[in-house]
Scaffold this active site. Sequence first.
Site, PDB file in Angstrom:
ATOM      1  N   HIS A 127      10.212  16.980 -15.639  1.00 27.06           N
ATOM      2  CA  HIS A 127       8.949  16.220 -15.616  1.00 27.06           C
ATOM      3  C   HIS A 127       7.862  16.890 -14.789  1.00 27.06           C
ATOM      4  O   HIS A 127       6.730  16.421 -14.760  1.00 27.06           O
ATOM      5  CB  HIS A 127       9.207  14.806 -15.085  1.00 27.06           C
ATOM      6  CG  HIS A 127       9.974  13.952 -16.055  1.00 27.06           C
ATOM      7  ND1 HIS A 127       9.380  13.008 -16.854  1.00 27.06           N
ATOM      8  CD2 HIS A 127      11.287  13.947 -16.383  1.00 27.06           C
ATOM      9  CE1 HIS A 127      10.290  12.435 -17.621  1.00 27.06           C
ATOM     10  NE2 HIS A 127      11.461  12.987 -17.344  1.00 27.06           N
ATOM     11  N   ASP A 148      -0.102  19.471 -11.671  1.00 28.99           N
ATOM     12  CA  ASP A 148       0.561  18.248 -12.152  1.00 28.99           C
ATOM     13  C   ASP A 148       1.243  18.569 -13.474  1.00 28.99           C
ATOM     14  O   ASP A 148       0.625  19.172 -14.356  1.00 28.99           O
ATOM     15  CB  ASP A 148      -0.518  17.163 -12.390  1.00 28.99           C
ATOM     16  CG  ASP A 148       0.007  15.751 -12.184  1.00 28.99           C
ATOM     17  OD1 ASP A 148       1.236  15.554 -12.263  1.00 28.99           O
ATOM     18  OD2 ASP A 148      -0.813  14.848 -11.945  1.00 28.99           O
TER      19      ASP A 148
HETATM   20  C1  GDG Z   1       5.586  12.629 -12.766  1.00 28.60           C
HETATM   21  C2  GDG Z   1       4.857  13.989 -12.840  1.00 28.60           C
HETATM   22  C3  GDG Z   1       4.293  13.514 -15.233  1.00 28.60           C
HETATM   23  C4  GDG Z   1      -0.236   4.527 -11.014  1.00 28.60           C
HETATM   24  N1  GDG Z   1      -0.837   3.646 -10.195  1.00 28.60           N
HETATM   25  C5  GDG Z   1      -0.475   2.429 -10.592  1.00 28.60           C
HETATM   26  C6  GDG Z   1       0.371   2.562 -11.688  1.00 28.60           C
HETATM   27  N2  GDG Z   1       0.512   3.867 -11.919  1.00 28.60           N
HETATM   28  C7  GDG Z   1       1.295   4.440 -13.019  1.00 28.60           C
HETATM   29  C8  GDG Z   1       0.354   5.047 -14.029  1.00 28.60           C
HETATM   30  C9  GDG Z   1       1.206   6.128 -14.665  1.00 28.60           C
HETATM   31  C10 GDG Z   1       2.208   6.484 -13.570  1.00 28.60           C
HETATM   32  O1  GDG Z   1       2.114   5.492 -12.559  1.00 28.60           O
HETATM   33  C11 GDG Z   1       1.894   7.820 -12.920  1.00 28.60           C
HETATM   34  O2  GDG Z   1       2.250   8.842 -13.789  1.00 28.60           O
HETATM   35  P1  GDG Z   1       1.660  10.315 -13.643  1.00 28.60           P
HETATM   36  O3  GDG Z   1       2.057  11.093 -14.847  1.00 28.60           O
HETATM   37  O4  GDG Z   1       0.179  10.241 -13.515  1.00 28.60           O
HETATM   38  O5  GDG Z   1       2.219  10.946 -12.289  1.00 28.60           O
HETATM   39  P2  GDG Z   1       3.638  11.055 -11.462  1.00 28.60           P
HETATM   40  O6  GDG Z   1       4.004   9.759 -10.861  1.00 28.60           O
HETATM   41  O7  GDG Z   1       3.424  12.154 -10.480  1.00 28.60           O
HETATM   42  O8  GDG Z   1       4.749  11.483 -12.538  1.00 28.60           O
HETATM   43  C12 GDG Z   1       3.730  13.928 -13.863  1.00 28.60           C
HETATM   44  C13 GDG Z   1       5.161  12.263 -15.124  1.00 28.60           C
HETATM   45  O9  GDG Z   1       6.165  12.415 -14.108  1.00 28.60           O
HETATM   46  C14 GDG Z   1       5.881  11.971 -16.447  1.00 28.60           C
HETATM   47  O10 GDG Z   1       6.669  13.039 -16.860  1.00 28.60           O
HETATM   48  O11 GDG Z   1       3.205  13.229 -16.098  1.00 28.60           O
HETATM   49  O12 GDG Z   1       3.103  15.188 -13.968  1.00 28.60           O
HETATM   50  O13 GDG Z   1       4.349  14.350 -11.548  1.00 28.60           O
HETATM   51  O14 GDG Z   1       1.885   5.620 -15.787  1.00 28.60           O
HETATM   52  O15 GDG Z   1      -0.049   4.018 -14.898  1.00 28.60           O
HETATM   53  N3  GDG Z   1       0.905   1.515 -12.332  1.00 28.60           N
HETATM   54  C15 GDG Z   1       0.571   0.269 -11.874  1.00 28.60           C
HETATM   55  N4  GDG Z   1      -0.225   0.082 -10.795  1.00 28.60           N
HETATM   56  C16 GDG Z   1      -0.770   1.122 -10.125  1.00 28.60           C
HETATM   57  O16 GDG Z   1      -1.502   0.930  -9.145  1.00 28.60           O
HETATM   58  N5  GDG Z   1       1.066  -0.815 -12.506  1.00 28.60           N
END
Ligand code: GDG
Length: 470
Positions: free
Chosen positions: A162, A372
């Site tokens: 990921h 990222d």
């Molecule tokens: C890892 C990798 C890769 C965020 N704030 C709130 C909230 N979120 C949710 C978002 C999104 C998720 O969290 C974050 O996903 P990301 O992809 O942006 O980042 P990572 O957590 O670092 O994830 C990344 C991912 O794995 C998948 O493979 O894309 O590169 O680092 O879905 O919506 N959700 C809620 N409240 C918040 O305040 N409910």
Amino acid sequence: MPEVERPLVVVANRLPVSRGPDGWQASSGGLVTALRPVIEEAGGAWIGWDDDPDGVPSRVDGLDCELHAVELTVPQVRGYYHGFANRTLWPLFHDLVVQPVIDRQWWQTYEAVNRRFAERVERVLQAAPATALVWIHDYHLMLLPELVRQRSGGSPIGFFLHIPFPPPELFARLPWRDQLLNGLLGADAIGFHTAQYRDNFIRSVQRLFSGVTAIGDTLVLPDGRQVRAVAHPISIDADEFSELANTDDTERELAELCDQFAGRKVFLGVDRLDYTKGIRHRLQSLELLLERNPQLRRETAFVQIAVPSRDDVQEYRQLRTSVETEVGRINGRFTEPGHDVPVHYLYRGVSRTALAAYYRLADVMCVTPLKDGMNLVAKEFVTVQAASKGTGVLLLSEFCGTAMEFNDDAVRTNPFDVEGQSYLMESVLGLDEVERRARLRRMAEVVRAADVYRWVHDELAGIERGSLGL
Ligand code: GDG
């Protein structure tokens, strides 16, 4: 839905459940949503570390899946998770945004915990009604594919990373680089978000192991076994976010936010509080923007939702302090008597409805990580904006996986160039509305055409094909 007839055994650091005020519930993430139909069709199990003092139930409502908790001791968690996974691999795989710590004790614990997971996988496979497909996730478990291969009795094995896979010159700095590659090569198929990460992996294998041939995305090992290395960008449930964009609850939350920020352009950041996400650089760009443009001190607001993350790790505690210092400095410098502060900083997660309302509110969504793997926030933003006929602009770092998919429809930024980024923040405010809508529509189409269901399908089909040597 993928044509999977085998039971599925998912192995990840965490189980897809959490304990809320009303008891245990399935997590709301896209991966769980997308796997639900597959697991319901063919049966399934999920193996992950359990850190709940009272233990995790073997099933929860709404997720037809056996849960198998791996219990770890406090020193194991310290060495495997806080140590090797989060202070060695995480920074190394994110291009050394901070310096990785090399610690032999942590490595030994990482090995031991991966073996513990392998024993549990073996037990689950023995009890499965038919040959199951094993799908292993992420950097916490990179030794597991080979350990499972030695015990699996012919199950197809897939691994998905990921986070980015670093260039070979960086990966080679790890003392245990050969062991990690060997662990991964136990899989039939290894998935990455982008072709660039996959190519970094293939080049690392070729640099460090003699006798491995790469033919396209297939690696032929010295013993003739083939391993496929594939690029499958992860995504979101686009329908779910399109619906969420327009529910009554979202409209209600949005109305409140519109009142609160009336007459101001809103910049938004939504991230785990992680040093890879570029939050400090973003705040520094904002500071320069407000320094140059006194009128924007009243006319704009910057909302940063910073979800607490890994606060057992020293670098994350330091990051929190420096982000909060930065926010305090900007508000101290630029708040004008009788007016609101320029930066609204929320050190917490918000509900999904509130998140959708913030996505709708934003005039400029700042997704500016230093590195990222993919970044799902960017995909969620364009989906919600397009579904609600919004005109928001996506300011997107060129150093995340999502940037490879959106091309020039997002406004590309180099977050390391703090001053350049501050000029971009200024110029996007002037983008034409028709143009903004067209860009959003095209980006939302990209997300819809390759949603998380498609990702699950491609991954599982790729693992099947890999196991058959096709
Ligand atoms: C890892 C990798 C890769 C965020 N704030 C709130 C909230 N979120 C949710 C978002 C999104 C998720 O969290 C974050 O996903 P990301 O992809 O942006 O980042 P990572 O957590 O670092 O994830 C990344 C991912 O794995 C998948 O493979 O894309 O590169 O680092 O879905 O919506 N959700 C809620 N409240 C918040 O305040 N409910």
